[in-house]
Write an enzyme that holds these catalytic residues in place. Structure first.
Site, PDB file in Angstrom:
ATOM      1  N   HIS A 329      28.685  65.608   0.391  1.00 18.23           N
ATOM      2  CA  HIS A 329      27.225  65.506   0.516  1.00 18.23           C
ATOM      3  C   HIS A 329      26.676  64.574  -0.569  1.00 18.23           C
ATOM      4  O   HIS A 329      25.910  63.645  -0.282  1.00 18.23           O
ATOM      5  CB  HIS A 329      26.580  66.890   0.397  1.00 18.23           C
ATOM      6  N   GLU A 330      27.087  64.814  -1.811  1.00 17.28           N
ATOM      7  CA  GLU A 330      26.519  64.028  -2.913  1.00 17.28           C
ATOM      8  C   GLU A 330      26.860  62.548  -2.806  1.00 17.28           C
ATOM      9  O   GLU A 330      25.999  61.682  -2.943  1.00 17.28           O
ATOM     10  CB  GLU A 330      26.984  64.583  -4.265  1.00 17.28           C
ATOM     11  N   HIS A 333      24.893  60.261  -0.599  1.00 19.18           N
ATOM     12  CA  HIS A 333      23.637  59.678  -1.107  1.00 19.18           C
ATOM     13  C   HIS A 333      23.891  58.249  -1.599  1.00 19.18           C
ATOM     14  O   HIS A 333      23.017  57.385  -1.503  1.00 19.18           O
ATOM     15  CB  HIS A 333      23.065  60.519  -2.244  1.00 19.18           C
TER      16      HIS A 333
HETATM   17 ZN   LIG Z   1      21.360  65.890  -1.423  1.00 20.08          ZN
END
Ligand SMILES: [Zn+2]
Ligand SMILES: *[C@@H]1O[C@H](CO)[C@@H](O)[C@H](O)[C@H]1NC(C)=O
Ligand SMILES: *[C@@H]1O[C@H](CO)[C@@H](O)[C@H](O)[C@H]1NC(C)=O
Length: 523
Positions: A329-330, A333
């Site tokens: 998820h990170e 970004h």
């Molecule tokens: Zn996030």
């Protein structure tokens, strides 16, 4: 960021290094075509030419950009004939060997050649290529030393027998089974491998605790979920797992287009465009917070810093480094902030665009954990909080009773993770439709050439990031998917995409957070 309970924004900016055409390493590709930026089709090729005096190139040769079948750019930035080194070495190979033997801790094995090497700054160096081996530690390198300055400018590691004891990226959490993976790197994406020494500091990422020099040596530590995360063994296992995940993600997304020229994160860009010196800084068990994670993504050329926190819902506590959907998820970004807008500015800044940023991050966590063509409901963060429901409002699902989110739900939302849930669930419904139509590739993590649904989905996702406007809305991001399909697959999935988007209210007339279930005529 991961949690929907905190409002801090670490979404920074991404700026352009220009629409630099790219040139893949000639050892791994001879001819390649892709669309970058706003519909710019880049064709790279590697004629087996020699430049001066019959000296071969080891990497980039030339590239040409096409738009509408017209040549719009010649990739002279990489092969700048005015900046090519003299073809006669001014330093003899014998005079550089001792220095390289010392640096690489081995002995020259007699193999040497002279070749040109394209450098990140566009210049062309003349190099002595020499092989250095050390039988005792089983190392074998090819070193490239500038034949005019004596500087060691590139090293290729021939030994690829590294094993990593990790939770494979297709698994979510430790009880699914930690494994010893042998040679998980993808050479086309990481030509020199992941490792520059025997530590968690490499070309794509450095995984550390507190200080960037506090890395782990060796890659074989078994995480124990019955011990505290802070035990020496678990800290080592955490650094290795996060190092592995960021590298594995780097390699997968590289195959799908997140390359040096598309502003990815690497220390050495191998002369393939983009700005270098920006590997991911992965701070494991970061002490500045708990129960969350975040990734600050400054412009290409500056490292992004990812902070992974300990989660305090259980005893012993759980470490986000060991639940793979969290680092995936990170690091997503980084993908979305760097690629949106062609790297030209702050392009996920509005609440709706930032919300989609959270959505892509959850959707990539979903994608990396798929192992069969059966699309099951998916929850984020369920292990770290010890709750099968995870950290979002609903499981991601194709069932409208399990997950009722629609485009119009956004009308009442103003928090990025909540908006992200709507977008991620839309994308997962698109994924399911593509799988139903085209099947599932079990090799999608290592091969982006297939025509299966999971390959097509990630292709369209990455292509659409580059096509959508700065600060997209859900309708403009949807349009970018339709356009990406037109560009890459001649619109083969147009009606499938419209129907999937329309099934959750993002149809033809959707605007201002009012649903439309309409699809174009003919669909
Ligand atoms: Zn996030
Ligand atoms: C890497 O480090 C580990 C742990 O210290 C050690 O067991 C292993 O032999 C090292 N490998 C090499 C190639 O130096
Ligand atoms: C990748 O997939 C394509 C299409 O299925 C196939 O033709 C090709 O051989 C695969 N490449 C590798 C290296 O497996």
């Amino acid at each position: 960021m991961l949690s929907f309970t905190k409002l801090l924004s670490f979404v920074l900016l991404a700026v352009s290094a220009g629409a630099t055409p790219l040139a893949p390493n000639a050892k791994h590709a001879t001819h390649r075509k892709r669309v970058i930026g706003r519909g710019l089709e880049v064709e790279t090729y590697h004629p087996s030419v020699s430049y001066q005096d019959g000296i071969d190139f080891v990497n980039a040769v030339a590239n040409v950009a096409f738009k509408d079948n017209k040549v719009v750019a010649l990739g002279s930035s990489l092969v700048d004939a005015s900046n090519i080194a003299d073809s006669t070495p001014s330093i003899a190979v014998e005079d550089v060997i001792a220095d390289v033997e010392e640096k690489l801790d081995g002995k020259f094995n007699g193999y040497k050649s002279v070749s040109y090497l394209a450098r990140d700054d566009g210049s062309i160096a003349l190099t002595h290529a020499i092989q250095i081996q050390n039988e005792d530690v089983n190392s074998w390198y090819e070193a490239f030393v500038d034949a005019h300055t004596g500087e060691l400018i590139n090293v290729i590691d021939f030994v690829n027998d590294l094993s990593y004891r990790v939770l494979p990226i297709w698994k979510q959490q430790p009880s699914e089974g930690i494994e010893l993976l042998v040679n998980p790197e993808i050479t086309a994406a990481s030509p020199n491998g992941w490792v520059t020494s025997n530590t968690t500091a490499g070309n794509n990422v450095v995984a550390y605790k507190s200080s960037q020099s506090a890395v782990t040596t060796g890659f074989d530590y078994t995480y124990s979920t019955s011990a505290a995360p802070s035990t020496t063994n678990n800290l080592n296992a955490a650094r290795v797992n996060s190092f592995y995940i960021i590298n594995a993600y780097h390699d997968i997304l590289y195959l799908y287009g997140f390359t040096e020229a598309a502003y990815n994160f690497q220390t050495n860009n191998f002369g393939k465009g983009g700005a270098a010196n920006d590997r991911v800084l992965m701070s494991v068990q970061d002490s500045s917070g708990t129960n969350n994670a975040n990734f600050a993504t400054p412009p290409d050329g500056q490292s992004g810093t990812c902070r992974m926190y300990i989660w305090t819902y259980t005893s012993p506590n759980r470490d986000g480094d060991l639940e793979n959907d969290i680092p995936v998820h990170e690091v997503t970004h980084g993908l979305t902030n760097r690629v949106t807008g062609g790297g030209t500015g702050r392009c996920l800044q509005t609440t709706e665009a930032g919300g989609m940023g959270e959505g892509w991050s959850d959707a990539l966590a979903f994608w990396t954990e798929q192992t069969t063509g059966t699309v099951k409901d998916f929850t984020m963060g369920s292990w770290v909080v010890n709750d099968a429901a995870g950290i979002r409002s609903y499981p991601y699902s194709t069932s409208a009773s399990t997950n009722p989110l629609r485009y119009s739900t956004i009308a009442s939302l103003n928090e990025v993770h909540a908006i992200g849930e709507v977008w991620a669930n839309l994308l997962i419904n698109v994924y399911a439709a593509l799988i139903a139509e085209h099947g599932f590739s079990t090799t999608a993590r290592t091969n982006a050439s297939g025509s299966e649904g999971n390959v097509v989905w990630l292709r369209l996702l990455v292509d659409a990031l580059a096509l959508q406007p700065c600060n997209p809305t859900l309708p403009t991001a949807r349009d970018a998917w339709i356009q990406a399909d037109q560009n890459r697959y001649a619109g083969a999935n147009k009606c499938l995409l419209w129907k999937a988007f329309a099934s959750r209210g993002l149809g033809v007339g959707a605007a201002n957070h009012v649903d439309s279930t309409a699809v174009p005529s003919g669909c």
